[in-house]
Design a protein around this motif. Sequence first.
Motif, PDB file in Angstrom:
ATOM      1  N   GLU A   1       7.301  45.510  63.735  1.00 39.11           N
ATOM      2  CA  GLU A   1       7.449  45.148  65.259  1.00 39.11           C
ATOM      3  C   GLU A   1       7.839  43.681  65.186  1.00 39.11           C
ATOM      4  N   LYS A   2       8.650  43.132  64.487  1.00 43.82           N
ATOM      5  CA  LYS A   2       9.102  41.754  64.771  1.00 43.82           C
ATOM      6  C   LYS A   2      10.593  41.817  64.927  1.00 43.82           C
ATOM      7  N   LYS A   3      11.246  40.843  65.456  1.00 43.44           N
ATOM      8  CA  LYS A   3      12.769  40.931  65.420  1.00 43.44           C
ATOM      9  C   LYS A   3      13.249  39.967  64.308  1.00 43.44           C
ATOM     10  N   VAL A   4      13.830  40.611  63.418  1.00 42.73           N
ATOM     11  CA  VAL A   4      14.296  39.882  61.813  1.00 42.73           C
ATOM     12  C   VAL A   4      15.683  39.474  62.071  1.00 42.73           C
ATOM     13  N   ILE A   5      15.810  38.181  62.120  1.00 43.99           N
ATOM     14  CA  ILE A   5      17.283  37.608  62.059  1.00 43.99           C
ATOM     15  C   ILE A   5      17.628  37.446  60.500  1.00 43.99           C
ATOM     16  N   LEU A   6      18.334  38.235  60.135  1.00 44.73           N
ATOM     17  CA  LEU A   6      18.961  38.268  58.891  1.00 44.73           C
ATOM     18  C   LEU A   6      20.239  37.337  58.712  1.00 44.73           C
ATOM     19  N   ILE A   7      20.012  36.386  57.641  1.00 47.88           N
ATOM     20  CA  ILE A   7      21.194  35.289  57.390  1.00 47.88           C
ATOM     21  C   ILE A   7      21.828  35.298  55.926  1.00 47.88           C
ATOM     22  N   ASP A   8      23.077  35.588  56.119  1.00 48.72           N
ATOM     23  CA  ASP A   8      24.043  35.424  55.008  1.00 48.72           C
ATOM     24  C   ASP A   8      25.308  34.554  55.234  1.00 48.72           C
ATOM     25  N   ASP A   9      26.025  34.004  54.362  1.00 49.13           N
ATOM     26  CA  ASP A   9      27.072  33.294  54.402  1.00 49.13           C
ATOM     27  C   ASP A   9      28.392  33.864  54.679  1.00 49.13           C
ATOM     28  N   VAL A  10      28.481  34.769  53.950  1.00 49.80           N
ATOM     29  CA  VAL A  10      29.838  35.666  54.331  1.00 49.80           C
ATOM     30  C   VAL A  10      29.489  37.042  54.515  1.00 49.80           C
ATOM     31  N   LEU A  11      29.951  37.599  55.552  1.00 50.32           N
ATOM     32  CA  LEU A  11      30.180  38.962  55.857  1.00 50.32           C
ATOM     33  C   LEU A  11      31.409  39.550  55.366  1.00 50.32           C
ATOM     34  N   TYR A  12      31.297  40.614  54.296  1.00 50.64           N
ATOM     35  CA  TYR A  12      32.867  40.996  53.998  1.00 50.64           C
ATOM     36  C   TYR A  12      32.593  42.433  54.028  1.00 50.64           C
ATOM     37  N   THR A  13      32.323  43.332  53.061  1.00 54.05           N
ATOM     38  CA  THR A  13      32.389  44.790  53.259  1.00 54.05           C
ATOM     39  C   THR A  13      31.335  45.306  53.747  1.00 54.05           C
ATOM     40  N   GLY A  14      30.192  44.396  53.974  1.00 55.61           N
ATOM     41  CA  GLY A  14      28.800  45.101  54.694  1.00 55.61           C
ATOM     42  C   GLY A  14      27.955  45.480  53.878  1.00 55.61           C
ATOM     43  N   ARG A  15      28.281  45.721  52.528  1.00 58.51           N
ATOM     44  CA  ARG A  15      27.472  46.330  51.416  1.00 58.51           C
ATOM     45  C   ARG A  15      26.126  45.596  51.005  1.00 58.51           C
ATOM     46  N   THR A  16      26.429  44.253  51.160  1.00 55.93           N
ATOM     47  CA  THR A  16      25.095  43.219  50.885  1.00 55.93           C
ATOM     48  C   THR A  16      24.272  43.627  52.006  1.00 55.93           C
ATOM     49  N   ILE A  17      24.722  43.649  53.197  1.00 57.72           N
ATOM     50  CA  ILE A  17      23.595  43.765  54.268  1.00 57.72           C
ATOM     51  C   ILE A  17      22.978  45.432  54.187  1.00 57.72           C
ATOM     52  N   ARG A  18      23.883  46.185  53.938  1.00 63.15           N
ATOM     53  CA  ARG A  18      23.009  47.440  53.619  1.00 63.15           C
ATOM     54  C   ARG A  18      21.897  47.447  52.747  1.00 63.15           C
TER      55      ARG A  18
END
Length: 165
Positions: free
Chosen positions: A83-100
């Motif tokens: 029930e928290k708001k998670v702010i996910l941080i990465d340096d480069v957003l490319y294909t989206g697969r890392t975030i998935r």
Amino acid sequence: MSLAIKRLANQILENNVQMENAVIIGIQPRGIFLSDRIVAAIRSETQNVPFDYGKLDITFYRDDVRKELHVPNHTDINFSIEEKKVILIDDVLYTGRTIRAALDALMDFGRPQKVELLALIDRRYSRQLPIQPDYTGRVIDSIVSQKVKVLWNERDEKDEVILVD
């Protein structure tokens, strides 16, 4: 780079006054250099109001782990994201697969109320999955054969974003 980091930290604070229900999670390995700096900037602005900060290893959640050997990093999340708001941080957003992969890994720690994404660099025309950042440092339009590399002083002895052909 320092101006972009300060701006991103202030945008997070605009949307999360006093960080009361928000947590920040940096994605290993390269996202933590950015998340460490974002967290430091937020703590400086809020006079060290406490909030949770963790680091997430996604090695075994990646869909390319079968193709090559990956060395796992360390996950450090010693708090609930329920029930928290998670702010996910990465340096480069490319294909989206890392975030998935990061979203899959996050579910092992609970069910967040909401997940937002912060990326220093958004390569918007190379997405393979419908994932978009909520906070962006810079948008770089590049072709698929190019690489965007973020260099960090802590690792590379200088702060720089470079485009490699």
